[in-house]
Motif scaffolding. Structure first.
Motif, PDB file in Angstrom:
ATOM      1  N   ALA A  71       0.839  -1.200   0.000  1.00 49.67           N
ATOM      2  CA  ALA A  71       0.000   0.000   0.000  1.00 49.67           C
ATOM      3  C   ALA A  71       0.877   1.254   0.000  1.00 49.67           C
ATOM      4  N   THR A  72       0.312   2.331  -0.481  1.00 47.38           N
ATOM      5  CA  THR A  72       1.024   3.612  -0.492  1.00 47.38           C
ATOM      6  C   THR A  72       0.109   4.713   0.035  1.00 47.38           C
ATOM      7  N   ALA A  73       0.747   5.763   0.520  1.00 47.79           N
ATOM      8  CA  ALA A  73       0.006   6.962   0.930  1.00 47.79           C
ATOM      9  C   ALA A  73       0.857   8.171   0.573  1.00 47.79           C
ATOM     10  N   ARG A  74       0.207   9.263   0.254  1.00 48.89           N
ATOM     11  CA  ARG A  74       0.926  10.513  -0.033  1.00 48.89           C
ATOM     12  C   ARG A  74       0.303  11.623   0.791  1.00 48.89           C
ATOM     13  N   ASN A 108       9.044   2.656   4.329  1.00 47.02           N
ATOM     14  CA  ASN A 108       9.897   3.840   4.209  1.00 47.02           C
ATOM     15  C   ASN A 108       9.041   5.057   3.893  1.00 47.02           C
ATOM     16  N   VAL A 109       9.595   6.226   4.218  1.00 45.64           N
ATOM     17  CA  VAL A 109       8.915   7.500   3.979  1.00 45.64           C
ATOM     18  C   VAL A 109       9.894   8.399   3.229  1.00 45.64           C
ATOM     19  N   SER A 110       9.457   8.910   2.091  1.00 45.15           N
ATOM     20  CA  SER A 110      10.347   9.742   1.275  1.00 45.15           C
ATOM     21  C   SER A 110      10.521  11.122   1.887  1.00 45.15           C
ATOM     22  N   ASP A 111      11.659  11.743   1.570  1.00 41.93           N
ATOM     23  CA  ASP A 111      11.958  13.104   2.030  1.00 41.93           C
ATOM     24  C   ASP A 111      11.765  14.052   0.855  1.00 41.93           C
ATOM     25  N   GLN A 132       5.588   4.190   1.767  1.00 39.20           N
ATOM     26  CA  GLN A 132       5.464   2.840   1.221  1.00 39.20           C
ATOM     27  C   GLN A 132       5.279   1.879   2.388  1.00 39.20           C
ATOM     28  N   TYR A 133       4.244   1.043   2.316  1.00 38.49           N
ATOM     29  CA  TYR A 133       3.938   0.132   3.425  1.00 38.49           C
ATOM     30  C   TYR A 133       4.398  -1.290   3.103  1.00 38.49           C
TER      31      TYR A 133
END
Length: 748
Positions: A71-74, A108-111, A132-133
């Motif tokens: 799964a993804t989240a923004r 992870n979490v993008s910067d 990103q899950y």
């Protein structure tokens, strides 16, 4: 068949307690199996044979760290008016939110502030952080979703506008009280039809028993057969509707047989032998339509169709066995108290006053159609044709966050990203490059990037990311247009057209996937399968209806009428859900493309259900014609004997489907609306107007069947003519046998 079902009906009536206990035992067994079964699997939305699916399979095999199914989240941040998101206070708020998004199920979490990330808009007002899950969207916990909401709330306190999108926010749709509403309306209709609470409750109870057995069986077999919990939605919708209808038809025929003076057991036998034969063939048409969904070659649709077909089979078996058993249990209460009080000895009204025997409205309508067949036919066809016109502008696709209501955070995040980065940013395309055949993998991946940058309509392409072994790479291409835009589909095809040249030059193979590409491939699969599916379903049902009606023109008329009603229903769906006409009345907050599976789904479900009304209404006409009535008289008799019950069945089915319009999920709402209006058009326009008008114009020719075909087709005797002859022979034999002589009495 009628003879066998007659015996079965009498047996079930006579051994009613045993039959009822068997069904209760099956219900308990299914319930126990469901309660002890392991958790059913999640839906595996696969598209076998498509390029998007091949890319996913390749990633799963060689690039598991890419976690394509995760799964993804923004989370999207916009600075206050006149400020930059990169300003120190705003940047600090974003950094804090990004840190809080990590942990738990997050991989992870993008910067957004890393150089070259492209996550800050050109004007510097908007930025986003991607999460990103580790697990797919259906496995995201409520705690994780609540955590996303809490982080957004805290960030808003700093003055930023913060919205969240992505499939991580996806939750199971709320069905509301769909089933309760449908059952409630069905109960009212049944009470008005039968005039008795007991008689009205009988179809409801038997249908619910059948549905519960079906749903419990699906749950019990879920882990073994790979049936997800979502397969129960269609099974419940169809099983409940047909279960009530089938029980209604047999119970109504039973009451009609009682009013003709037959004993209760014999009435039950004849009801199952005649109306039960129609139930069997009507059920077969539904099963053919649902099982036929397997030709689409999408596992989810196949499983849904099979599960729903199994529930329909159970509904047919319930109607043939449990319903006559229940009729035996209710006894005289099958009629209302007023009838029983007026006829205390039998509890049955005289034939002249029997409910359903002389439906004045139905007879008057049939008489009007016979007098004005051309007027009725032209009016009905023009009306449905006008409703079908919007089909010409139908746009198919899968709903995305741009189709969400404007009040949702997903829609707001979508709009923010469109404002800051362009409409296509919400539907990026993932390129998966198989580098095994390349002499220089890195150079080949770089060449792919350069080629994609030159494709017309592509605004940005990310640098390729290689896996550990260096034989697979991924890159992201951002189209200029939104995910639902037709021009985006052209871009996808243009990119895929580059694959041949890439392979010839570098030895690498390019595959395109991602949510947008999946939607495009899904729509293509649906379009490609539509013609074969329609040919299979209509062809098999045509043969089945020829067996039932011993006619060529009646099945042909039934199929053409069905196509007209489906086109009108699809046109109505387009007008409401795509154009927005009257959308507010049913709670449609956002218009958009029509779900890709709607046409094939509606064809499958509605064809089976529409044939129910065709079989139940026209078999009454066929029965009257076989017994010597003229074609015109047979039409009137069919309406006199069956119109009221068919009308009640149509209202019940419309009510069941319309109950799903209250769902908060747009797809469920669309399916409920589409099915409800399709039944409305088919039951009340096609079957009640077009069918009698066409039969009136055809006259005797309606029942024409070539002699060679008549000899070739088996006689299934749906109208019970063979049964009637057999019963008459039995009566004649009984009359010729002298009564046994009493033994002579001897005096003592």
């Amino acid at each position: 068949m009628a003879t066998f079902l007659h015996k079965l009906g009498r047996l079930a009536f006579r051994r009613r307690r045993i039959v009822a206990l068997i069904w209760v035992a099956l219900l308990v067994a299914a319930g126990v199996g469901a309660s002890t079964a392991s958790t059913p699997p999640d839906d595996d939305f696969a598209l076998p044979g498509t390029q998007a699916q091949k890319a996913f399979d390749l990633l799963e095999e060689r690039f598991p760290e890419a976690n394509a199914e995760g799964a993804t989240a923004r989370m999207v941040f916009r600075a206050p008016t006149g400020e930059k998101i990169t300003a120190e206070p705003n940047k600090a708020a974003v950094e804090k939110a990004r840190e809080e998004l990590g942990g738990g199920q997050a991989a992870n979490v993008s910067d957004p502030f890393v150089k070259g990330s492209g996550a800050v808009s050109k004007d510097g007002s908007i930025a986003y952080a991607s999460v990103q899950y580790k697990v797919p969207a259906q496995d995201i916990t409520d705690k994780t979703r609540e955590g996303l909401e809490d982080v957004a709330k805290e960030a808003r306190k700093t003055g930023l506008t913060v919205e969240t999108g992505g499939d991580a926010l996806m939750v199971e749709p709320e069905m509301g009280n769909a089933e309760v509403i449908g059952i409630g309306i069905a109960a009212v209709v049944l009470i008005l039809t039968f005039g008795s609470l007991i008689a009205a409750g009988l179809p409801l109870v038997t249908a619910l028993i059948g549905v519960m057995i079906g749903i419990s069986s699906i749950t019990a077999l879920g882990a073994t057969l790979g049936l997800s919990a979502n397969t129960t939605t269609l099974a419940m919708m169809i099983g409940l509707a047909v279960g009530i209808d089938y029980a209604l038809f047999i119970a109504s025929r039973y009451r009609a047989e009682l009013t003709e003076g037959r004993e209760r057991e014999e009435a039950a036998g004849r009801a199952v032998g005649t109306a039960g034969s129609a139930v069997v063939f009507a059920g077969l048409t539904v099963v053919i339509a649902l099982v036929g969904l397997s030709v689409v070659n999408i596992p989810v649709l196949t499983k849904m169709g099979m599960a729903a077909a199994g529930t329909v089979v159970i509904a047919v078996l319930v109607a043939l066995t449990l319903v006559p058993a229940a009729l035996g249990m209710v006894g005289k209460r099958i009629f209302g108290r007023r009838v029983r009080k007026a006829n205390p000895a039998t509890g049955v009204p005289p034939a002249a006053d029997a409910e359903g025997q002389r439906p004045k409205a139905g007879a008057r309508w049939a008489g009007f159609v016979l007098r004005r067949p051309v007027l009725v036919l032209v009016t009905a066809v023009l009306a449905l044709g006008a409703l079908a016109l919007p089909v010409g502008s139908m746009q198919l696709g899968l709903p995305d966050e741009g189709n969400q209501p404007e009040s949702t955070t997903q829609r707001k995040a979508y709009d923010l990203l469109s404002d800051g980065f362009g409409a296509g940013f919400n539907g990026p395309l993932m390129g998966v490059v198989d580098l095994k055949g390349a002499d220089d993998p890195k150079a080949a991946a770089a060449d792919v990037q350069k080629r994609l940058q030159k494709v017309d309509g592509v605004v940005a392409v990310s640098p390729p990311q290689l896996n550990k072994s260096g034989d697979t790479a991924t890159l992201t291409a951002v189209p200029k247009y939104g995910p639902s835009d037709e021009r985006t589909e052209e871009i996808v095809h243009d990119i895929r057209d580059q694959s041949g040249a890439i392979e010839q030059k570098t030895g690498a193979t390019l595959l395109v996937t991602g949510a947008t590409a999946v939607a495009i491939d899904f729509s293509q699969v649906m379009n490609d399968a539509l013609a074969p599916y329609l040919a299979l379903v209509v062809g098999l049902a045509f043969v089945l209806l020829m067996l039932v009606f011993r006619s060529v023109l009646v099945p042909l008329k039934a199929a053409l009428g069905f196509l007209l009603s489906v086109l009108a229903a699809l046109g109505s769906v387009v007008a409401v859900f795509q154009w927005g006409w009257l959308a507010g009345l049913i709670g449609v907050e956002q218009t958009g493309p029509i779900m890709s599976m709607m046409p094939i789904f509606m064809i499958g479900v509605i064809f089976g259900l529409a044939m129910d009304y065709e079989v139940f209404l026209v078999t009454r006409m066929r029965e009257a014609h076989v017994h010597g009535e003229s074609p015109g008289q047979a039409i009137v008799s069919g309406f006199r004997l069956g119109a009221r019950v068919v009308t009640a069945a149509g209202v019940i089915m419309i009510s069941v489907f319309a109950g799903f319009i209250g769902s908060s999920e747009a797809m469920i709402k669309m399916m409920g609306f589409g099915l409800a209006v399709a039944i409305l058009f088919d039951a009340f326009v096609v079957r009640m107007a077009i069918v009698p008008a066409v039969l009136a114009l055809l006259g005797e020719r309606a029942w024409w069947l070539p002699r060679w075909l008549d000899r070739l087709l088996p006689n299934v005797d749906v109208e019970g003519e063979g049964l009637r002859k057999e019963l008459n022979l039995d009566k004649a034999s009984a009359a010729t046998v002298p009564p046994p002589r009493e033994p002579e009495r001897t005096g003592v």
